[in-house]
Design a protein around this motif. Structure first.
Motif, PDB file in Angstrom:
ATOM      1  N   ALA A 113      17.952  16.048  56.384  1.00  0.00           N
ATOM      2  CA  ALA A 113      18.739  16.484  57.491  1.00  0.00           C
ATOM      3  C   ALA A 113      18.590  18.176  57.510  1.00  0.00           C
ATOM      4  O   ALA A 113      18.463  18.962  58.431  1.00  0.00           O
ATOM      5  N   ARG A 114      19.006  18.722  56.307  1.00  0.00           N
ATOM      6  CA  ARG A 114      18.961  20.172  56.344  1.00  0.00           C
ATOM      7  C   ARG A 114      17.604  20.858  56.553  1.00  0.00           C
ATOM      8  O   ARG A 114      17.426  21.888  57.211  1.00  0.00           O
ATOM      9  N   GLU A 115      16.662  20.323  55.767  1.00  0.00           N
ATOM     10  CA  GLU A 115      15.248  20.588  55.747  1.00  0.00           C
ATOM     11  C   GLU A 115      14.713  20.621  57.363  1.00  0.00           C
ATOM     12  O   GLU A 115      13.901  21.489  57.878  1.00  0.00           O
ATOM     13  N   THR A 116      15.101  19.387  58.042  1.00  0.00           N
ATOM     14  CA  THR A 116      14.615  19.149  59.275  1.00  0.00           C
ATOM     15  C   THR A 116      15.242  20.283  60.326  1.00  0.00           C
ATOM     16  O   THR A 116      14.344  20.656  61.137  1.00  0.00           O
ATOM     17  N   LEU A 117      16.669  20.450  60.347  1.00  0.00           N
ATOM     18  CA  LEU A 117      17.178  21.323  60.967  1.00  0.00           C
ATOM     19  C   LEU A 117      16.647  22.656  60.969  1.00  0.00           C
ATOM     20  O   LEU A 117      16.599  23.420  61.895  1.00  0.00           O
ATOM     21  N   SER A 118      16.277  23.285  59.473  1.00  0.00           N
ATOM     22  CA  SER A 118      15.825  24.510  59.357  1.00  0.00           C
ATOM     23  C   SER A 118      14.345  24.653  60.217  1.00  0.00           C
ATOM     24  O   SER A 118      14.002  25.615  60.606  1.00  0.00           O
ATOM     25  N   HIS A 119      13.618  23.545  59.909  1.00  0.00           N
ATOM     26  CA  HIS A 119      12.171  23.787  60.587  1.00  0.00           C
ATOM     27  C   HIS A 119      12.456  23.637  62.084  1.00  0.00           C
ATOM     28  O   HIS A 119      11.876  24.506  62.652  1.00  0.00           O
ATOM     29  N   ARG A 120      13.363  22.943  62.711  1.00  0.00           N
ATOM     30  CA  ARG A 120      13.672  23.111  64.153  1.00  0.00           C
ATOM     31  C   ARG A 120      14.003  24.239  64.517  1.00  0.00           C
ATOM     32  O   ARG A 120      13.373  24.980  65.511  1.00  0.00           O
ATOM     33  N   VAL A 121      14.760  25.254  64.033  1.00  0.00           N
ATOM     34  CA  VAL A 121      15.385  26.365  64.004  1.00  0.00           C
ATOM     35  C   VAL A 121      14.477  27.365  64.009  1.00  0.00           C
ATOM     36  O   VAL A 121      14.194  28.294  64.941  1.00  0.00           O
ATOM     37  N   GLU A 122      13.473  27.364  62.858  1.00  0.00           N
ATOM     38  CA  GLU A 122      12.388  28.007  62.775  1.00  0.00           C
ATOM     39  C   GLU A 122      11.268  28.075  63.871  1.00  0.00           C
ATOM     40  O   GLU A 122      10.891  29.010  64.476  1.00  0.00           O
ATOM     41  N   ALA A 123      10.972  26.738  64.414  1.00  0.00           N
ATOM     42  CA  ALA A 123      10.367  26.642  65.509  1.00  0.00           C
ATOM     43  C   ALA A 123      10.758  27.254  66.778  1.00  0.00           C
ATOM     44  O   ALA A 123       9.960  27.660  67.591  1.00  0.00           O
ATOM     45  N   LYS A 124      12.002  26.878  66.928  1.00  0.00           N
ATOM     46  CA  LYS A 124      12.719  27.423  68.064  1.00  0.00           C
ATOM     47  C   LYS A 124      12.671  29.134  68.300  1.00  0.00           C
ATOM     48  O   LYS A 124      12.436  29.774  69.236  1.00  0.00           O
ATOM     49  N   LEU A 125      12.676  29.705  67.300  1.00  0.00           N
ATOM     50  CA  LEU A 125      12.758  30.999  66.914  1.00  0.00           C
ATOM     51  C   LEU A 125      11.485  31.835  67.203  1.00  0.00           C
ATOM     52  O   LEU A 125      11.173  32.676  67.942  1.00  0.00           O
ATOM     53  N   ALA A 126      10.622  30.926  66.674  1.00  0.00           N
ATOM     54  CA  ALA A 126       9.070  31.446  66.802  1.00  0.00           C
ATOM     55  C   ALA A 126       8.587  31.398  68.238  1.00  0.00           C
ATOM     56  O   ALA A 126       8.063  32.234  68.959  1.00  0.00           O
ATOM     57  N   HIS A 127       9.053  30.116  68.800  1.00  0.00           N
ATOM     58  CA  HIS A 127       8.841  29.835  70.302  1.00  0.00           C
ATOM     59  C   HIS A 127       9.273  30.922  71.049  1.00  0.00           C
ATOM     60  O   HIS A 127       8.713  31.487  72.019  1.00  0.00           O
ATOM     61  N   SER A 128      10.576  31.176  70.782  1.00  0.00           N
ATOM     62  CA  SER A 128      11.492  32.012  71.559  1.00  0.00           C
ATOM     63  C   SER A 128      10.575  33.361  71.557  1.00  0.00           C
ATOM     64  O   SER A 128      10.610  34.267  72.787  1.00  0.00           O
ATOM     65  N   ALA A 129      10.299  33.953  70.467  1.00  0.00           N
ATOM     66  CA  ALA A 129       9.535  35.310  70.272  1.00  0.00           C
ATOM     67  C   ALA A 129       8.351  35.332  71.257  1.00  0.00           C
ATOM     68  O   ALA A 129       7.693  36.153  72.104  1.00  0.00           O
ATOM     69  N   ILE A 130       7.429  34.236  71.131  1.00  0.00           N
ATOM     70  CA  ILE A 130       6.225  34.068  71.876  1.00  0.00           C
ATOM     71  C   ILE A 130       6.501  34.210  73.583  1.00  0.00           C
ATOM     72  O   ILE A 130       5.995  34.840  74.124  1.00  0.00           O
ATOM     73  N   LEU A 131       7.371  33.245  73.829  1.00  0.00           N
ATOM     74  CA  LEU A 131       7.843  33.510  75.376  1.00  0.00           C
ATOM     75  C   LEU A 131       8.637  34.940  75.527  1.00  0.00           C
ATOM     76  O   LEU A 131       8.310  35.164  76.968  1.00  0.00           O
ATOM     77  N   THR A 132       9.308  35.351  74.808  1.00  0.00           N
ATOM     78  CA  THR A 132       9.682  36.866  74.989  1.00  0.00           C
ATOM     79  C   THR A 132       8.548  37.891  75.321  1.00  0.00           C
ATOM     80  O   THR A 132       8.551  38.676  76.071  1.00  0.00           O
ATOM     81  N   THR A 133       7.666  37.921  74.307  1.00  0.00           N
ATOM     82  CA  THR A 133       6.470  38.614  74.583  1.00  0.00           C
ATOM     83  C   THR A 133       5.524  38.349  75.788  1.00  0.00           C
ATOM     84  O   THR A 133       5.182  38.947  76.458  1.00  0.00           O
ATOM     85  N   ALA A 134       5.568  36.822  76.144  1.00  0.00           N
ATOM     86  CA  ALA A 134       4.964  36.426  77.475  1.00  0.00           C
ATOM     87  C   ALA A 134       5.445  37.105  78.644  1.00  0.00           C
ATOM     88  O   ALA A 134       4.748  37.499  79.640  1.00  0.00           O
ATOM     89  N   LYS A 135       6.603  36.904  78.686  1.00  0.00           N
ATOM     90  CA  LYS A 135       7.538  37.493  79.793  1.00  0.00           C
ATOM     91  C   LYS A 135       7.820  38.813  79.892  1.00  0.00           C
ATOM     92  O   LYS A 135       7.635  39.460  81.124  1.00  0.00           O
ATOM     93  N   PHE A 136       8.192  39.562  78.686  1.00  0.00           N
ATOM     94  CA  PHE A 136       8.612  40.897  78.761  1.00  0.00           C
ATOM     95  C   PHE A 136       7.683  41.964  78.193  1.00  0.00           C
ATOM     96  O   PHE A 136       8.255  43.162  77.860  1.00  0.00           O
TER      97      PHE A 136
ATOM     98  N   LEU B 257       5.473  13.674  60.368  1.00  0.00           N
ATOM     99  CA  LEU B 257       6.251  13.311  61.833  1.00  0.00           C
ATOM    100  C   LEU B 257       7.149  13.834  61.968  1.00  0.00           C
ATOM    101  O   LEU B 257       7.619  14.547  63.350  1.00  0.00           O
ATOM    102  N   VAL B 258       8.164  13.696  61.062  1.00  0.00           N
ATOM    103  CA  VAL B 258       9.572  14.355  61.398  1.00  0.00           C
ATOM    104  C   VAL B 258       9.305  15.917  61.382  1.00  0.00           C
ATOM    105  O   VAL B 258       9.825  16.334  62.390  1.00  0.00           O
ATOM    106  N   LEU B 259       8.549  16.418  60.605  1.00  0.00           N
ATOM    107  CA  LEU B 259       8.340  17.989  61.228  1.00  0.00           C
ATOM    108  C   LEU B 259       7.706  18.221  62.246  1.00  0.00           C
ATOM    109  O   LEU B 259       8.120  19.300  63.012  1.00  0.00           O
ATOM    110  N   VAL B 260       6.732  17.471  62.829  1.00  0.00           N
ATOM    111  CA  VAL B 260       6.245  17.541  64.053  1.00  0.00           C
ATOM    112  C   VAL B 260       7.336  17.563  65.242  1.00  0.00           C
ATOM    113  O   VAL B 260       7.259  18.398  66.067  1.00  0.00           O
ATOM    114  N   PHE B 261       8.083  16.459  65.167  1.00  0.00           N
ATOM    115  CA  PHE B 261       9.153  16.331  66.151  1.00  0.00           C
ATOM    116  C   PHE B 261      10.157  17.279  66.181  1.00  0.00           C
ATOM    117  O   PHE B 261      10.751  17.646  66.997  1.00  0.00           O
ATOM    118  N   ALA B 262      10.585  17.654  64.860  1.00  0.00           N
ATOM    119  CA  ALA B 262      11.585  18.971  64.671  1.00  0.00           C
ATOM    120  C   ALA B 262      11.049  20.003  65.364  1.00  0.00           C
ATOM    121  O   ALA B 262      11.715  20.931  65.973  1.00  0.00           O
TER     122      ALA B 262
END
Length: 127
Positions: free
Chosen positions: A76-99, A27-32
């Motif tokens: 906390a460190r592992e959770t933040l890392s997972h959160r940042v990785e998810a953000k970067l991956a989703h950002s790449a998807i959004l960039t591909t979708a838009k541009f 659950l922690v990883l899902v919410f992160a």
């Protein structure tokens, strides 16, 4: 025979507690992941001047609040890392979708982003 029952009962309780701990970890990883995706959506909305930026920011804050409530402090460190990785991956998807220059890839990326965000939003009580 009662010692055997006690031993088996104790083993089942310990296994159940271990399973609950693993479920909480998941659950922690899902919410992160959702907090990261909402961050990407919010920043993308800022980038393209989308009026939904405030909505994304509110949903992101809700996921961050939930995450802070359930995250073990020693992770906390592992959770933040997972959160940042998810953000970067989703950002790449959004960039591909838009541009993206390949219409098929852009369409698939847009669909994937929508599916991921909707699965996160479904966890919020008011969607």
């Amino acid at each position: 025979m009662s010692r055997l029952r006690t031993l088996i009962s104790s083993a089942l309780i310990v296994m159940g507690l271990t399973g609950a701990a693993h479920a909480n970890d998941d659950l922690v990883l899902v919410f992160a992941g959702c907090a990261g995706r909402m961050s990407a959506e919010m920043e993308h909305a800022w980038l393209v001047n989308d009026a939904r930026a405030d909505t994304w920011q509110t949903q992101r804050q809700r996921f961050v609040s939930i995450l802070q409530a359930i995250m073990p402090r020693d992770r906390a460190r592992e959770t933040l890392s997972h959160r940042v990785e998810a953000k970067l991956a989703h950002s790449a998807i959004l960039t591909t979708a838009k541009f993206g220059t390949d219409p098929r890839r852009s369409r698939l990326a847009k669909k994937q982003a929508r599916i991921q965000v909707q699965s996160c939003q479904a966890m919020l009580l008011d969607g």
